[in-house]
Design a protein around this motif. Structure first.
Motif, short mmCIF file in Angstrom:
data_model
loop_
_atom_site.label_atom_id
_atom_site.label_comp_id
_atom_site.label_asym_id
_atom_site.label_seq_id
_atom_site.Cartn_x
_atom_site.Cartn_y
_atom_site.Cartn_z
N SER A 284 -64.00 -16.98 4.08
CA SER A 284 -64.58 -16.49 5.55
C SER A 284 -65.54 -16.66 5.75
O SER A 284 -65.88 -17.26 6.89
CB SER A 284 -64.49 -14.74 5.53
OG SER A 284 -63.77 -14.36 4.77
N VAL A 403 -59.95 -0.99 2.84
CA VAL A 403 -60.67 -2.90 1.99
C VAL A 403 -60.61 -3.81 3.28
O VAL A 403 -59.64 -4.38 3.67
CB VAL A 403 -60.03 -2.35 1.09
CG1 VAL A 403 -58.30 -2.97 0.96
CG2 VAL A 403 -60.94 -4.13 -0.10
N GLU A 405 -62.82 -5.26 5.45
CA GLU A 405 -64.37 -5.82 6.13
C GLU A 405 -64.50 -4.23 6.15
O GLU A 405 -64.31 -3.18 6.21
CB GLU A 405 -63.31 -6.10 7.20
CG GLU A 405 -62.88 -6.91 7.21
CD GLU A 405 -62.57 -7.08 8.81
OE1 GLU A 405 -62.59 -8.93 9.64
OE2 GLU A 405 -61.17 -6.91 9.18
N ASP A 428 -63.38 4.52 1.70
CA ASP A 428 -63.55 2.98 2.40
C ASP A 428 -63.98 2.34 1.53
O ASP A 428 -65.84 2.51 0.80
CB ASP A 428 -64.85 3.02 3.60
CG ASP A 428 -65.42 2.05 3.97
OD1 ASP A 428 -64.58 1.03 3.22
OD2 ASP A 428 -65.83 2.30 4.47
N THR A 433 -63.77 -10.28 -3.92
CA THR A 433 -62.74 -11.12 -5.06
C THR A 433 -63.51 -11.17 -6.57
O THR A 433 -63.68 -11.48 -7.46
CB THR A 433 -62.48 -12.58 -4.53
OG1 THR A 433 -62.05 -12.57 -3.21
CG2 THR A 433 -61.48 -13.56 -5.44
N VAL A 527 -72.41 -1.53 5.43
CA VAL A 527 -72.13 -2.32 5.04
C VAL A 527 -71.68 -3.27 6.30
O VAL A 527 -71.15 -2.80 7.51
CB VAL A 527 -70.80 -3.34 4.29
CG1 VAL A 527 -71.20 -4.58 3.95
CG2 VAL A 527 -70.89 -2.84 2.81
#
Ligand code: ATP
Ligand code: MG
Length: 647
Positions: A284, A403, A405, A428, A433, A527
């Motif tokens: 991303s 999961v 975003e 949420d 990774t 976030v």
């Protein structure tokens, strides 16, 4: 990751204060509550504080529930910072814990996977079936020369053989690198070469969403320049004619033909810190990195989070809709659920095929009770309306998850209302990774706030700081960091340890992977997006998430992406890209209405100067919006690595 390191206060204008308390019976029966009580706690905050002070006791308790060939001598070692080791001296194999251990218990006869193919065909595999398939495949790979430490690339559709491929490779002590079955030849080649893979396991093709994917032909193209590859194993998914190269390619059927049903290849006893897999990140924010995970500590982290976050009980039917090609699939389709002896669904198709109620028909068919998906899927399905889920009996569901975003509050509410019968909890889960396991997430015992991943998992010391690592007013936002390693964390970037070190020295001494977040007075994290996606308008900082969530809350909007563009007066101004829902017309009147909507809901500063309607937004193959691509296109700059772009 570096361009926005001058992080001042983010203006958090989105005030989402709806609170959803958990049902008392969920709390009382929660897996995590049983553990908390064993330590004398019923309050999560008090327990979390204890877990930080006693992190090794906590992780040892979790590790003891798994099988070790030889117990560890030292729980944790951090002498060669930023590299660290967990369960030092232990011998372990994650696959023993996924399969072999269950052969001694009733789990042996339990369903491991209900598989649903693209066209609705199904297969059911018990743990014993999966054990047998894995052992035979391990034997076949051994016959091809695969041994401990070798790298094996897996480029397959979501079929049971794919799960068995990961397990067979790991069983032998070899290292898998899974490449999403939708990637092009160049992306496959690049990953095979970076990993130095010796064997690739693929298929003769498949259909996904009705679209024919020529996996073997793509593999052949990738292998035109992959010096390390010696053998190609081809699973017959379609049984169609594909080119086979003599001496190199072999069908799985042939490989297994002489290997008896009851063949057992013992699990290779691995050092806790030996490599389990290499997986390349989503890309991303830039070029994908080969994230390295190990056997021992990694398994302990996945075992714990699967049990506590998804609260899996023996009778549950669990479905994670991710692809095994992403970390979510590795952790929460394969390893975590299997170690917990769970029954799962494995799905080859897409949410939209043949109609946008495919997910809900699968939930109904297999009586799925725990459903774990992504904001991109939820937003994508929202655009087709509430009538699609309404056609199905979703009463088997008891827990939902998200999961990938930040989930926009509007999507969260839609998910809960239409899928969660207006009462189910949504976990949420924030992670990466690199983190290997879920780090910030509700468990079923916490009250929920839409759009918030709530609180850190046990022992996880998350904080909000400035670029020097100093505390900031967390309600206004800053860098999301973690202070101490956890067992499931990545150990390095494959063949690039210097790149690994940047995770620990961008903000000195703590783990930082590029996300911005806030924490409210109740300790709830939210976030806001990537640090690089933060927009600076007239000295104020706006999270892309805030503006996008506001747009998505408008009935006409399906998806939105917000970027900052250089502005002579304001430093940056906001440009948004919007896709509209079915039945709405993208015109100037709507554009003006949307700008006003942002102005009145988020604030005048956030008002977009520019708004562009698009039929689709650029995304990674895993469904994440690639704002860096939009930004580069806008500024006429090179777009960088686009190997993961969903073109
Ligand atoms: P790359 O690191 O190559 O740029 P990526 O960060 O998208 O790609 P992943 O590891 O797949 O690769 O994704 C992790 C990121 O996804 C997190 O850093 C975060 O930005 C986002 N993310 C994942 N889950 C959540 C969540 N529940 N809430 C908010 N953001 C999330
Ligand atoms: Mg990342």
């Amino acid at each position: 990751m570096s361009s926005n390191l001058n992080f001042e206060n983010t203006d958090t204008i989105l005030n989402e204060d709806r609170l959803f308390p958990p049902k008392s019976e969920l709390v009382e029966n929660a897996n995590i509550m049983a553990y908390m009580k064993s330590k004398g706690f019923t309050d999560y905050d008090a327990f979390h504080k204890w877990s930080i002070e006693n992190r090794f006791e906590f992780w040892e308790d979790m590790a003891k529930e798994l099988h070790w060939f030889k117990p560890w001598e030292k729980t944790f070692e951090w002498t060669n910072k930023p590299f660290f080791r967990w369960f030092v001296g232990g011998q372990f194999n994650i696959v023993y814990n996924c399969l072999d251990r269950h052969m001694e218990t009733p789990v042996r006869q339990k369903v491991a996977f209900y598989w649903e193919g693209d066209n609705g065909e199904t297969r059911t595999l018990t743990y014993e079936d999966l054990y047998k398939l894995t052992n035979r495949l391990a034997k076949g790979l051994q016959n091809l020369g695969v041994k401990k430490g070798d790298r094996v690339a897996i480029y397959m559709p979501a079929i049971p053989e794919q799960v068995a491929a990961l397990l067979a490779v790991a069983r032998l002590g070899a290292v898998h690198t899974v490449i999403f079955g939708g990637f092009a030849a160049s992306a496959l080649r690049e990953r095979i070469n970076d990993a130095g893979a010796k064997v690739v396991i693929t298929a003769d093709g498949n259909y996904r969403g009705g679209k024919h994917i020529k996996l073997k032909e793509i593999t052949d193209e990738a292998l035109e320049d992959t010096p390390t590859i010696e053998k190609v194993v081809v699973v017959k998914r379609l049984s169609n004619d594909v080119p086979m190269q003599a001496g190199r390619d072999i069908y799985l059927d042939e490989l297994l033909a002489d290997i008896p049903e009851d063949t057992v290849v013992p699990c290779e006893p691995m050092d806790s810190e030996d490599l389990l897999y290499i997986l390349y990140t989503s890309g991303s924010t830039g070029k994908p990195k080969g994230v390295v995970h190990v056997h021992g500590g990694h398994a302990v982290g996945l075992y714990m989070t699967t049990r506590f976050v998804f609260d899996i009980k023996p009778e549950d039917v669990y479905w994670c809709t991710a692809d095994i090609g992403w970390v979510t699939g590795h952790s929460y389709i394969v390893y975590g659920p299997l170690m917990n002896g769970a029954t799962s669904v494995l799905f080859e198709s897409t949410p939209y095929y043949p109609n946008p109620d495919r997910f809900w028909s699968v939930v109904e068919k297999f009586k799925v009770s725990i459903f774990y998906s992504s904001p991109t899927a939820i937003r994508g399905l929202m655009r087709f309306g509430e009538e699609w889920p309404a056609k199905h009996d979703l009463s088997s569901l008891r827990l939902l998850g998200s999961v990938g975003e930040p989930i926009n509050p509007e999507a969260w509410i839609w998910y809960r209302k239409n899928i969660g019968h207006n009462e189910l909890p949504i976990v949420d889960t924030w992670w990466q990774t690199e983190t290997g396991m879920i780090l910030i997430s509700p468990t079923v015992i916490l009250p929920l706030k839409p759009g918030s991943a709530t609180k850190p998992m046990p022992t996880i010391e998350a904080d909000i700081v400035d670029k020097n690592g100093n505390p900031v007013d967390a309600t206004k936002g800053g860098f999301l960091i973690i202070r101490h390693p956890w067992p499931a964390q990545m150990r390095t970037i494959y063949r690039d340890p210097a790149r690994y070190e940047t995770y620990w020295d961008t903000i000195p001494g703590v783990y930082f992977a590029g996300d911005a977040a806030t924490r409210d007075k109740d300790g709830y994290f939210r976030v806001q997006g990537r640090v690089d996606d933060v927009i600076k308008v007239s000295g104020h900082r706006l999270g892309s998430m805030e503006i996008e969530s506001c747009l998505v809350s408008h009935p006409a909007v399906a998806e939105a992406a917000a970027i900052g563009k250089p502005d002579p007066l304001k430093g940056e101004h906001v440009k948004v890209f919007v896709t509209v829902k079915e039945g709405f017309e993208a015109n100037d009147a709507l554009a003006n209405e949307l700008k006003q909507h942002v102005r009145s809901t988020v604030g005048p500063l956030a008002t977009p100067d520019e708004l562009e309607f698009r039929p689709t937004l650029p995304k990674t193959r895993s469904g994440k919006i690639m704002r860096r691509v939009l930004r580069a296109q806008e500024l006429g700059e090179p777009v960088g690595d686009t190997s993961t772009l969903d073109a």
